[in-house]
Design a protein around this motif. Sequence first.
Motif, short mmCIF file in Angstrom:
data_model
loop_
_atom_site.label_atom_id
_atom_site.label_comp_id
_atom_site.label_asym_id
_atom_site.label_seq_id
_atom_site.Cartn_x
_atom_site.Cartn_y
_atom_site.Cartn_z
N SER A 34 0.84 -1.20 0.00
CA SER A 34 0.00 0.00 0.00
C SER A 34 0.87 1.24 0.00
O SER A 34 2.10 1.16 0.22
N GLU A 35 0.25 2.39 -0.21
CA GLU A 35 1.02 3.64 -0.19
C GLU A 35 1.67 3.86 1.17
O GLU A 35 2.84 4.26 1.26
N LYS A 53 24.44 4.86 -3.87
CA LYS A 53 24.27 4.17 -5.16
C LYS A 53 23.47 2.88 -5.00
O LYS A 53 22.83 2.42 -5.95
N ILE A 54 23.49 2.30 -3.82
CA ILE A 54 22.72 1.08 -3.55
C ILE A 54 21.29 1.45 -3.16
O ILE A 54 20.33 0.77 -3.54
N LYS A 55 21.13 2.55 -2.42
CA LYS A 55 19.80 2.97 -1.98
C LYS A 55 18.92 3.45 -3.12
O LYS A 55 17.71 3.19 -3.15
N GLN A 56 19.49 4.22 -4.02
CA GLN A 56 18.70 4.91 -5.04
C GLN A 56 17.77 4.01 -5.85
O GLN A 56 16.60 4.34 -6.05
N PRO A 57 18.23 2.87 -6.35
CA PRO A 57 17.31 2.00 -7.11
C PRO A 57 16.10 1.56 -6.30
O PRO A 57 14.99 1.47 -6.83
N PHE A 58 16.30 1.32 -5.01
CA PHE A 58 15.19 0.91 -4.16
C PHE A 58 14.22 2.07 -3.92
O PHE A 58 13.00 1.89 -3.95
N LEU A 59 14.76 3.26 -3.70
CA LEU A 59 13.92 4.43 -3.52
C LEU A 59 13.11 4.73 -4.79
O LEU A 59 11.93 5.09 -4.71
N GLN A 60 13.74 4.55 -5.93
CA GLN A 60 13.04 4.78 -7.20
C GLN A 60 11.92 3.77 -7.41
O GLN A 60 10.82 4.12 -7.87
N LEU A 62 10.26 2.18 -5.07
CA LEU A 62 9.18 2.48 -4.12
C LEU A 62 8.37 3.69 -4.58
O LEU A 62 7.14 3.71 -4.48
N GLN A 63 9.07 4.72 -5.09
CA GLN A 63 8.36 5.90 -5.59
C GLN A 63 7.50 5.54 -6.80
O GLN A 63 6.37 6.02 -6.94
N GLU A 214 5.00 14.01 -3.55
CA GLU A 214 5.40 12.93 -4.44
C GLU A 214 6.77 12.38 -4.04
O GLU A 214 7.00 11.19 -4.04
N LYS A 215 7.69 13.28 -3.77
CA LYS A 215 9.06 12.84 -3.45
C LYS A 215 9.27 12.87 -1.96
O LYS A 215 8.87 13.79 -1.27
#
Length: 216
Positions: A34-35, A53-60, A62-63, A214-215
């Motif tokens: 869910s959101e 560099k490892i976090k960013q793909p996961f954050l993207q 999820l967003q 959004e972010k």
Amino acid sequence: MQVMAEYSVESSATLDALETDCLTRICKDYETASEADCQAMIAAVNGYEAQDKIKQPFLQKLQSRIESIWSAEDGEVFDNLYRQIDLADAEARKNAADLIQSRARTDASKKYIDALQKCSPKKIKQARLYKYSKRSTLYTVLIILSVVFSIAGAAVIGVPAAILFLCLRIRLKSAWKLLTLDGTVIPPLLASKNAAQVQPVPAAIPDTPQKSQEKS
């Protein structure tokens, strides 16, 4: 990471793999989350000590999941609004476009706004001709005949005629696709050959979070 800094080591495949594995567990089943759960995962990822560099793909990811939820929610609301709009009423179209733009949280709203802003009496007529008249079929027949003439040696006449009738048919189809959102949402004026009386546009649509959220 402190050890790496001490020894001036810029990267480590082992560390990358360990951090990726930990973040994968934090974001388990995010595709169906869910959101609220996604927001909690984002907070957990941001709070976890790992390389950016490892976090960013996961954050993207999820967003993107959050935005897909927003698109589905907004789409349902905007579909209902669009199904009631009187396309012949320029003021109603403008009000609906402004309302959608003010509530939109993702780019999915662009198709509604684009249709409302580009709508015109000519577009409405073209869309109705495409769906509820034999004009489109006639153009198709004329295209075929023009091609036959071209093959038979009358290319000077046949080719320009084929191009003309093809363009005319494309215009009708394009108008229908534009005003019905590619045939997925049909407003009253295009719902039948004998269009029923249109319903008034709703005064408002449910509030949605502002774009600034959004972010994370």
